[in-house]
Enzyme design. Structure first.
Site, PDB file in Angstrom:
ATOM      1  N   ARG A 414       1.305  -5.466   4.783  1.00  0.00           N
ATOM      2  CA  ARG A 414      -0.243  -5.464   3.984  1.00  0.00           C
ATOM      3  C   ARG A 414      -0.265  -6.343   3.334  1.00  0.00           C
ATOM      4  NH1 ARG A 414      -2.756  -1.200   0.159  1.00  0.00           N
ATOM      5  NH2 ARG A 414      -4.499  -0.424   1.159  1.00  0.00           N
ATOM      6  N   ASP A 449       1.289   1.436  -8.089  1.00  0.00           N
ATOM      7  CA  ASP A 449       1.447   1.768  -6.550  1.00  0.00           C
ATOM      8  C   ASP A 449       2.665   0.444  -6.256  1.00  0.00           C
ATOM      9  OD1 ASP A 449       0.988   2.195  -4.046  1.00  0.00           O
ATOM     10  OD2 ASP A 449      -1.358   2.169  -4.065  1.00  0.00           O
ATOM     11  N   ASP A 518      -1.192   9.601   0.972  1.00  0.00           N
ATOM     12  CA  ASP A 518      -2.355   9.181   2.014  1.00  0.00           C
ATOM     13  C   ASP A 518      -2.673  10.308   2.839  1.00  0.00           C
ATOM     14  OD1 ASP A 518      -2.224   6.591  -0.043  1.00  0.00           O
ATOM     15  OD2 ASP A 518      -1.732   5.589   1.907  1.00  0.00           O
TER      16      ASP A 518
HETATM   17  C1  GLA Z   1      -2.225   3.081  -1.099  1.00  0.00           C
HETATM   18  C2  GLA Z   1      -2.199   3.970  -1.680  1.00  0.00           C
HETATM   19  C3  GLA Z   1      -4.581   4.465  -1.448  1.00  0.00           C
HETATM   20  C4  GLA Z   1      -5.017   3.826  -2.436  1.00  0.00           C
HETATM   21  C5  GLA Z   1      -4.833   2.293  -1.577  1.00  0.00           C
HETATM   22  C6  GLA Z   1      -5.572   1.170  -1.990  1.00  0.00           C
HETATM   23  O1  GLA Z   1      -2.827   2.536   0.482  1.00  0.00           O
HETATM   24  O2  GLA Z   1      -1.588   5.159  -1.342  1.00  0.00           O
HETATM   25  O3  GLA Z   1      -4.462   5.396  -2.258  1.00  0.00           O
HETATM   26  O4  GLA Z   1      -4.544   3.016  -3.537  1.00  0.00           O
HETATM   27  O5  GLA Z   1      -3.318   1.898  -1.441  1.00  0.00           O
HETATM   28  O6  GLA Z   1      -5.459   0.072  -1.489  1.00  0.00           O
END
Ligand code: GLA
Length: 701
Positions: A414, A449, A518
């Site tokens: 990522r 996160d 997510d």
């Molecule tokens: C991850 C999290 C999401 C969001 C994105 C932001 O994917 O799971 O909820 O916070 O990062 O970049």
């Protein structure tokens, strides 16, 4: 007295269960019983004394040892493997002594030849019917010992080869599928090698004889209190002895145990339920809520998170507008997700630089926070402390701070690299920069996160054994988080790792809630939530309503999210008046139900994958009030048989259930098929919430 030493047997008793072991005639610490608590100490079996059986099975192989080392003519999966300084790889921990008080027991073992002590710790948690175990290894000599496998414990089940394993598996955006499978002879391994506990398998297991259900049958279950690489190895031996090894994964693991040093494994927690999976979950839920979650007694605020509405396009104006609308709907907390910090205009830049971007928030976040606070809401912020973009000030200053091998490509995940939290300087930097942020602003909620898995797990300037990275990283993570918690006790933390990639008990010591996926499509979400509920309480389950699955009625989407700690992540600027009014009503209803959901007992009434009809119920601890949620994801036409029965009522108390006629006893309601199908009015993507209320006797006719 919960711990007894009786005729050579250690008897560990919780309120309803018992676990026993003792020294057998060969001097091995052997397991003898795990199940219902029995009336008398003499009821428990003595440890086994297997003799040799033919040329290929010697006693060591046949003995169900509590903590087997790799030694002797023993081919079962051991708990401990190490190499001594002279190259010997055989380890023989033998009983030396024990220490006990009412609820803890320490058994000291020592290698027959080498100065290695193994201490087995047992801690009883009687009222929750749980037992915690872990091990400490101490080098009593003056040369290092290399540890190559140190599990926390081996859990033994009654002899038999007909167990069924229940476990959870998944992947990003598709977490926590429940799988039930017969436990094969040989070894069944579940694990993570990703540095986090991962979305792929979860460090939790349950075993039953194949016939347990939500309300009945014997279930043995356990989990690991660790947020790194882990392993569960369930073995059915050639003589039908069933046991479960659990601990830090030995994959690529090594630990140099220096002279005089100790290594402590993380704990494993396990229990026995005589009343099915429902009681097993409730035991864990109660314990986690009462003893693990940092703020479990504080009602969790309904939050709004702007991620899916604005992605990286985060500026004062849009956030302020969203905050105003969120407050109108009844949200109690507003949080900005990714995109607020220096240089963060896309996924490729800024990670690591935890100061507000001046172009997005001139002068900092004060103005927005004031706006949010003036609306009566708390303010929250997203962070991803463990990652760094190559395009960031932090990486330009400290390219050596990431996990890497100097001769290998540093692969991006990522668009980020992984900071090496095993390093004390990295930990100190994170503590300092995040402490500064939390001190400067009125931040009451933080989302931690973690959006990639590790690769090239190198630590070029490691002070010792570089493979200690796997463990030292996790210890470093704990240190950073613990320190921030101590400095800022008012902050509610949410743990997210691309959704539910860090759903484990250890995380719940640091974060109050887990962002479990997510994926917020309500139909799929119901089964993710069900998987989570096998382990952890709704109090720790962050749920939300977004625009995903927008074809599903808003009411259904809300009802699904109302089963946990509710949040909203839709672009509420696009909701029309009718949608906003409906959301307002549902949020108000949620606030009313929240104590039941956060603090009550969960009953899974119908599984999420059963014929498109699923239901669950929360009851207050005193069983006086409850709520039932029922959902139809797909119903064939003319389906008259969508029925369910409630649970958890006091048999002789009187109750009403919203939408159903009559005042009845708990026994009557629990034996009545409540109709929700064709005649009950629930069709495809129909959902309903029904209150259950105890009434005074005088109202009964
Ligand atoms: C991850 C999290 C999401 C969001 C994105 C932001 O994917 O799971 O909820 O916070 O990062 O970049």
């Amino acid at each position: 007295m919960p711990i007894l030493y009786h005729k050579g047997l250690f008897i560990l008793q919780t309120d309803a269960t018992a676990y026993t072991f003792g020294l057998n005639q060969a001097g091995l610490l052997a397991h003898s019983y795990w199940g219902r608590r029995l009336p008398y100490a003499d009821d428990y079996p003595a440890p086994a004394n297997p003799g040799a059986w033919g040329p290929f099975n010697n006693p060591a192989h046949l003995t169900p040892e509590e903590y087997p080392g790799y030694e002797d003519m023993k081919y079962i999966d051991p708990c401990l493997k190490c190499t001594f300084a002279d190259g010997v790889r055989d380890v023989s921990p033998r009983f030396e002594s024990f220490e006990a008080d009412a609820e803890t027991l320490r058994i000291h073992l020592r290698d027959e030849h080498y100065p290695l002590r193994v201490t087995l710790h047992y801690r009883l948690i009687p009222q929750y019917d749980l037992i915690e175990r872990w091990a400490t290894l101490t080098n009593l000599g003056d040369v290092p010992i290399t540890l190559e496998r140190v599990f926390s414990a081996q859990w033994h089940l009654p002899v038999g080869d007909r167990y069924r394993l229940t476990h959870l598996h998944g992947r990003w955006f598709d977490e926590m599928h429940i799988e039930r499978t017969p436990l094969a002879r040989g070894l069944t391994v579940l694990e993570s090698r990703r540095l986090t506990s991962s979305h792929h398998h979860y460090p939790w297991f349950a075993l039953d004889a194949g016939s347990a259900d939500e309300e009945s049958g014997a279930v043995w279950f356990g989990l690991l209190d660790w947020s790194g690489n882990w392993k569960i190895a369930a073995e059915v031996t050639d003589y039908a002895s069933t046991r479960v090894n659990i601990g830090i994964n030995d994959w690529d693991f090594a630990w140099q145990l220096g002279a005089g040093e100790s290594f402590e494994t993380p704990p494993t927690l396990a229990g026995f339920s005589a009343a099915g999976f429902g009681a097993a979950s409730r035991a864990l839920h109660n314990y986690v809520r009462d003893h693990i979650l940092p703020h479990s007694d504080v009602p969790h605020k309904v939050f709004y998170n702007s991620w899916e509405a604005t992605l990286f396009d985060v500026v004062f104006e849009t956030q302020a507008e969203l905050a105003t609308r969120a407050a109108d709907l009844g949200a109690e907390m507003f949080m900005i997700d990714d995109g607020w910090y220096k240089g963060r205009f896309s996924q490729t830049t800024g990670l690591g630089d935890w100061t507000p971007d001046e172009r997005k928030f001139p002068g900092g976040l004060e103005r927005l926070i004031k706006h949010v606070n003036d609306l009566g809401m708390d303010f929250g912020l997203w962070l991803e402390p463990e990652m760094v973009n190559p395009d960031s000030d932090l990486y330009r200053a400290h390219p050596d701070w990431v996990i890497h091998y100097p001769t290998r490509e540093r692969r991006l995940g990522r668009d980020a690299l992984h900071l090496n939290l095993a390093r004390a300087d990295v930990q100190d930097h994170l503590i300092e920069s995040l402490d500064h942020l939390l001190s400067r602003y009125n931040i009451r909620y933080a989302k931690w996160d973690m959006n990639r898995n590790v690769s090239e797990p190198g630590w070029p300037d490691a002070p010792g054994e570089p493979r200690e990275l796997w463990v030292r990283y996790v210890q470093g993570l704990y240190r950073v988080w613990r320190t921030l918690r101590e400095k800022h006790p008012q902050v509610i933390w949410q743990s997210c790792s691309g959704g539910g990639g860090r759903t484990d008990l250890a995380m719940l010591r640091y974060s109050d809630v887990i962002w479990i996926s997510d994926n917020s499509h309500a139909a799929r979400r119901l089964s993710i939530q069900e998987g989570f509920s096998l382990m952890f309480p709704a109090a720790a389950m962050q749920t939300w309503v977004t625009d995903q699955g927008a074809e599903i009625p808003l009411r259904f989407r809300f009802h699904a999210a109302m089963c946990g700690m509710l949040g909203i992540g839709a672009d509420i600027r696009k909701w029309d008046t009718q949608q906003s009014d409906e959301a307002c009503t549902l949020i108000a209803q949620y606030k009313d139900l929240r104590p039941l959901i956060q603090f009550g007992d969960l009953y899974r009434l119908r599984p999420a994958d059963q014929n498109g009809f699923t239901a669950l119920q929360y009851m207050s601890k005193d069983q006086s009030t409850g709520v039932l949620f029922a959902f139809c994801t797909y119903i064939p036409q003319h389906e008259p048989s969508l029925t369910l029965r409630v649970r958890g009522l006091r048999p002789d108390h009187l109750y009403t259930i919203e939408g159903f006629e009559g005042v009845r006893s708990g026994t009557a309601w629990m034996n009545l098929d409540l109709q929700f199908g064709l005649y009950g009015g629930l069709g495809t993507f129909g959902s309903t919430i029904r209150r259950i209320a105890q009434v005074e006797k005088k109202h009964h006719v």
